[in-house]
Scaffold this motif. Structure first.
Motif, mmCIF file in Angstrom:
data_model
loop_
_atom_site.group_PDB
_atom_site.id
_atom_site.type_symbol
_atom_site.label_atom_id
_atom_site.label_comp_id
_atom_site.label_asym_id
_atom_site.label_seq_id
_atom_site.Cartn_x
_atom_site.Cartn_y
_atom_site.Cartn_z
ATOM 1 N N GLN A 115 32.148 40.923 45.555
ATOM 2 C CA GLN A 115 33.269 39.991 45.264
ATOM 3 C C GLN A 115 33.407 39.564 44.181
ATOM 4 O O GLN A 115 34.475 39.526 43.354
ATOM 5 N N ASP A 116 32.118 39.352 43.226
ATOM 6 C CA ASP A 116 32.356 38.997 41.644
ATOM 7 C C ASP A 116 33.102 40.095 41.039
ATOM 8 O O ASP A 116 33.924 39.875 40.067
ATOM 9 N N LEU A 117 32.718 41.432 41.446
ATOM 10 C CA LEU A 117 33.410 42.688 40.605
ATOM 11 C C LEU A 117 34.946 42.623 41.090
ATOM 12 O O LEU A 117 35.641 42.783 39.998
ATOM 13 N N ALA A 118 35.142 42.575 42.029
ATOM 14 C CA ALA A 118 36.464 42.597 42.672
ATOM 15 C C ALA A 118 37.373 41.532 41.727
ATOM 16 O O ALA A 118 38.527 41.704 41.337
ATOM 17 N N MET A 119 36.638 40.079 41.687
ATOM 18 C CA MET A 119 37.441 38.952 40.957
ATOM 19 C C MET A 119 37.820 39.341 39.530
ATOM 20 O O MET A 119 38.568 39.172 38.749
ATOM 21 N N ASP A 120 36.526 40.039 39.014
ATOM 22 C CA ASP A 120 36.502 40.327 37.483
ATOM 23 C C ASP A 120 37.777 41.566 37.384
ATOM 24 O O ASP A 120 38.422 41.368 36.226
ATOM 25 N N ARG A 121 37.788 42.544 38.244
ATOM 26 C CA ARG A 121 38.568 43.463 38.035
ATOM 27 C C ARG A 121 40.126 42.798 38.295
ATOM 28 O O ARG A 121 40.989 43.170 37.588
ATOM 29 N N GLN A 122 40.220 42.006 39.099
ATOM 30 C CA GLN A 122 41.514 41.280 39.184
ATOM 31 C C GLN A 122 42.035 40.536 37.922
ATOM 32 O O GLN A 122 43.280 40.437 37.648
#
Length: 313
Positions: free
Chosen positions: A281-288
């Motif tokens: 989830q943190d990675l997805a948010m960072d990419r977003q």
């Protein structure tokens, strides 16, 4: 038997055969149309709303349908667009079909109200007011029920059906939908829907839909949703996270996944297996955030935005 008699008999037999064939074809056509209609209803009852619309349109295009049934089918299509797909322009299109192509339909009164609702949601208040004035003098006829399932609550001019309730459940986040598997929680949701509908109608009668604070809040909410939808559409194909990406992100940010004591000291490092979902989830948010920033920078370059930081006080 002379030649003329033979010809006469042949003609009679041929006519009988043609009538029989025509009757068989008509019966088959009726069977096919019923099957098509049942398929469309099944799609609707199971939440496949666009597929249901497509099948209803095929049913209307390929089979002879009497006017009242045709009007009812258009009404069902319009309600799917309005209640389920939130496509108010398409809903308006089919409500207008009923309004002008089937003036004798007993759906006329309810269709007028639906047209007003569509126009309001499309922020065409003046058009809505004009239609309301025109509809005010019309008698309200009984409307054939177009939502699937039994009626669970009758609010006078609005009914809530089992289909409405089930649809509201599907709109909940996946992790919450399991809560609505028993009758008691569904009953609570139904009571919530009733309360919201009654309060909304009460607020509307008081003219709060024209209140300046409500209008401003609606505008701000619409603006935020539009931005969210734009980013969602733009980022949909740009964020592709592989399992190995998640583990690499964990290794690069291990300090984010530790357990601390009351004084803030690190007690232990949480293993990847324990926090894998959170890391993803943190990675997805960072990419977003990264991709969103790229979009913003591109738009700023296109508009040649100038920022005067020295003027900030």
């Amino acid at each position: 038997m002379n030649f003329k008699s033979v010809i006469f008999v042949v003609m009679i037999v041929t006519g009988v055969l043609l009538l029989a064939c025509g009757s068989d074809k008509q019966a088959q056509s009726q069977t096919d149309s019923n099957a098509r209609l049942e398929l469309a209803n099944a799609y609707q009852n199971n939440g496949l709303y666009q597929a249901a619309v497509d099948e209803y349109l095929v049913y209307l295009a390929e089979y002879p349908v009497e006017p009242e049934r045709r009007a009812n089918t258009y009404y069902t299509i319009a309600n799917i667009y309005f209640d389920r797909l939130n496509d108010y322009e398409k809903a308006l299109e089919y409500y207008f079909k009923i309004k002008y192509l089937y003036p004798e339909s007993n759906l006329q009164g309810e269709t007028g109200k639906k047209i007003v609702n569509c126009l309001e949601r499309l922020h065409r208040s003046m058009d809505a007011a004009r239609v309301m004035e025109k509809e005010a003098s019309l008698d309200q006829e009984a409307v054939a029920e177009s939502r699937p399932g039994q009626v669970l609550a009758d609010l006078g001019d609005r009914k809530i059906t089992q289909g409405d309730l089930d649809f509201q459940v599907t709109k909940q986040p996946p992790y919450m939908q399991d809560q609505f598997k028993n009758k008691e929680t569904k009953k609570q949701l139904l009571q919530q829907l009733i309360a919201e509908e009654l309060l909304y109608e009460s607020a509307k009668r008081k003219g709060l839909d024209k209140d300046k604070d409500v209008i401003e809040a609606s505008f701000q909410a619409q603006r935020a949703l539009m931005v969210q939808k734009l980013l969602q559409d733009e980022l949909q194909d740009k964020i592709n996270i592989q399992p190995e990406d998640v583990e690499l992100f964990y290794m690069a940010h291990k300090d984010m996944y530790v357990e601390k004591d009351s004084k803030g000291n690190v007690k232990r490092q949480k293993p990847f297996e324990e926090v894998a979902q959170r890391v993803a989830q943190d990675l997805a948010m960072d990419r977003q955030q990264q991709e969103s920033q790229k979009i913003i920078e591109r738009l700023m370059q296109t508009k040649k935005v100038k920022i005067y930081e020295n003027r900030i006080r």
